[in-house]
Design an enzyme around this catalytic site. Structure first.
Site, mmCIF file in Angstrom:
data_model
loop_
_atom_site.group_PDB
_atom_site.id
_atom_site.type_symbol
_atom_site.label_atom_id
_atom_site.label_comp_id
_atom_site.label_asym_id
_atom_site.label_seq_id
_atom_site.Cartn_x
_atom_site.Cartn_y
_atom_site.Cartn_z
ATOM 1 N N GLU A 254 54.697 60.537 20.135
ATOM 2 C CA GLU A 254 55.040 59.280 20.772
ATOM 3 C C GLU A 254 55.336 59.908 22.086
ATOM 4 O OE1 GLU A 254 57.275 56.995 18.640
ATOM 5 O OE2 GLU A 254 56.180 55.741 17.043
ATOM 6 N N GLU B 27 50.357 56.829 12.435
ATOM 7 C CA GLU B 27 51.312 56.397 12.034
ATOM 8 C C GLU B 27 51.145 54.344 12.049
ATOM 9 O OE1 GLU B 27 55.476 55.912 13.875
ATOM 10 O OE2 GLU B 27 55.071 58.407 13.666
#
Length: 579
Positions: free
Chosen positions: A203, A326
């Site tokens: 991320e 995810e």
């Protein structure tokens, strides 16, 4: 009775739920081909392929904890790690994404875990091991279950969640250190195709506030950093998949952290082995945070448009494979049966359910897109397993995910890890004991007659015949030969060929002579002709040209030998002696 748009959407969701849970609603799953998923994987266009060129899909689960201050995956305080892996396998998942921190890799600790539960002893073979050695054990046990593993550099310092600055480095852990950690792991697991690839950083974000940007050209350009790290890894093991996540904002379009891959269209990641590149996105529903696209009138069409814009277009346009690394859904499982006659009191729960319905349908519609659900951990609001870590806690969620799974059929095999010295302790990290001689790792068998995409992400293809070579008037070359792994009866090596000339070399043959009884059994990124000790390697169609002052994507091979294993003394490129 008149329903609102939100209530109507929720009722449609309940009808879908009933169909998903009906035992007769799903068709029988086709038989899994023998050996499906074996070896290292590669890509052709947007499709992942196994070592035998079978189409495959990552359909896995995240299992976090190595990145935290505890430096160990969740659940080992209540359950045996092998039992947890058996539960993953039993419920149809084929891969595990394992987050870790740079601190865990560089300064592994002996974490606190439990060695017994109500049923008896657990984790007995982990006693006294540090976190890196426990990772070795988990990977070995995953291999025994036929599961693949993706390692994820989740953050630098040990802690919870992504790195706060949104970058892949901090004041304590530099970019150089981050790359060195990946190179160490590439060497450590070079012979083990259980480790499918590396998710370079979790991320990247903060694009609007000095964090990671895409294609901006600054020191915080994540696209360029991913190229540097990916190519450093591929120099060691060119068969690993390199997973590159997005950022959070591109051209003032803000999205989930790691989920915005809009910049790929104008600034793609370029790797030395382009067929090993996979882009990765993260995506969540309204339980994670409000977003402008979460409205009472959202639908499959509106959500699909959002996903396509930010990441799915890469797969749809056959640019490269996409992996949804995810996504998770928050479900109050005990309340679902009671809610069948009326919409839930919490409108966000209805939106969350509708979002999850759309996402699983989206993934079912395009099996090229891989995924790993967040998360296995029972303590997480999205957690799949119950507090005992021995079964799913929500039949609904498990049933929905089961509908988009792909079972593999990987046969058990034995390998060795290659221990290295820790930066902190400077002590060798012991590898798990092996009682059998490891077979050579499987290399991609890149032979096919199927047409392929002309995108940059193309798997190597065989040549019918090699055209005559063209080369500069004064050819200059350099060869770097590296033994990646050696198990005394066999070895793996990489060859990096550098064109030092000022002009390209087209259609090449690399020639060298072994000093002993070495025999190559598998070779990738070239075509092999070995006669006794003499080896000739010619180009594939996709790597026929070596640009000036550039390296060729590494040539790798597995070989057997008797006696000693000395590297070749001389290398000739198109008859010219290289440095």
């Amino acid at each position: 009775m008149v329903f609102s748009e939100l209530e109507s959407g929720y009722i449609m969701f309940l009808l879908w739920l009933a169909l998903m849970l009906a035992p007769t609603s799903a068709p029988a799953r086709p038989a899994t081909p023998s050996g499906l998923g074996e070896g290292f994987w590669h890509a052709r266009g947007s499709q992942l392929l196994d070592s035998a060129n079978h189409p495959v899909r990552i359909a896995g689960i995240n299992w976090y904890g190595f990145e935290t201050v505890q430096a160990v995956p969740g659940g080992l305080d209540v359950q045996d790690y092998k039992a947890i892996l058996q539960t993953i396998k039993r419920n149809g998942y084929n891969a595990i994404r394992i987050p870790f921190s740079s601190q865990m890799i560089e300064s592994p600790i002996v974490p606190g875990i439990k060695f017994s539960n109500a049923a008896g002893p657990i984790n007995t073979d982990l006693r006294g091991l540090n976190s890196l050695q426990i990772l070795d054990k988990i990977i070995a046990a995953a291999r025994a279950q036929g599961l693949k593993v993706i390692l994820d550099n989740h953050r630098s310092e040990a802690g919870a969640g992504p790195e706060a600055n949104g970058l892949w480095y901090t004041q304590t852990y530099s970019e150089a250190s981050w790359i060195e950690d990946w190179q160490m792991l590439a060497r450590r697991y070079a012979a083990d195709s259980t480790v499918l690839g590396f998710d370079l950083r979790n991320e990247p974000h903060n694009a609007a506030a000095g964090g990671a940007c895409w294609g901006c050209g600054s020191t915080n350009d994540w696209q360029l950093a991913a190229e540097r790290a990916g190519n450093a890894v591929l120099t060691i093991n060119p068969r690993l998949l390199i997973f590159v996540e997005g950022i959070d904002a591109y051209e003032n379009d803000f999205y989930w952290w790691g989920g915005n891959l809009m910049g790929v269209r104008s600034a793609p990641v370029r790797l030395s082995a382009p067929h090993q590149l996979v882009y990765s996105a993260h995506d969540y529903g309204p339980a994670e945070a409000p977003q402008k696209w979460f409205t009472t009138d959202m639908s499959d069409a509106t959500l699909n448009a959002v996903w396509t814009k930010h990441w799915a277009y890469i797969a749809q346009e056959d640019i490269a494979p996409v992996w949804l690394g995810e996504f998770g859904v928050e479900i109050a499982a005990p309340s679902l049966p009671k809610a069948a006659s009326a919409p839930p009191a919490n409108p966000n729960q209805a939106l969350e359910d509708i979002w999850f319905q759309s996402m699983t349908a989206f993934l079912a519609h395009d099996p090229r897109i891989s995924w790993t659900y967040w998360t296995l951990n029972a303590t997480d609001c999205y957690g799949l397993l119950n507090p005992n870590y021995d079964a799913p806690r929500s039949a609904f969620r498990q049933q929905a995910l089961a509908a988009i799974q792909l079972p593999l059929a990987i046969r058990p095999h034995s390998v060795m890890v290659t221990p290295e010295k820790s930066k902190a302790s400077k002590q060798s990290v012991a590898a798990p004991a092996s009682t059998t001689q490891p077979p050579p790792p499987q290399a991609p068998i890149l032979t096919t007659t199927q047409p392929i995409s002309q995108s940059q992400n193309v798997a190597p293809q065989p040549m019918a015949a090699a055209p005559a070579s063209t080369q500069p008037a004064s050819l200059q070359c350099r060869v770097t030969y590296t033994n990646v792994n050696d198990w005394h009866t066999g070895f793996s090596s990489n060859i990096v060929l550098h064109n030092s000339s000022a002009a390209p070399i087209t259609h090449w043959t690399l020639t060298f002579t072994f000093s002993g009884a070495q025999k190559i059994s598998q070779l990738w990124n070239g075509r092999l002709d070995q006669q006794g000790r003499e080896v000739n390697i010619t180009n594939e169609a996709w790597n026929a040209t070596v640009p000036p002052n550039s390296d060729l994507p590494p040539i790798g091979f597995n070989a057997s030998y008797e006696g000693t294993n000395q590297p070749p003394a001389k290398f000739y490129l198109n008859g010219t002696l290289c440095q």
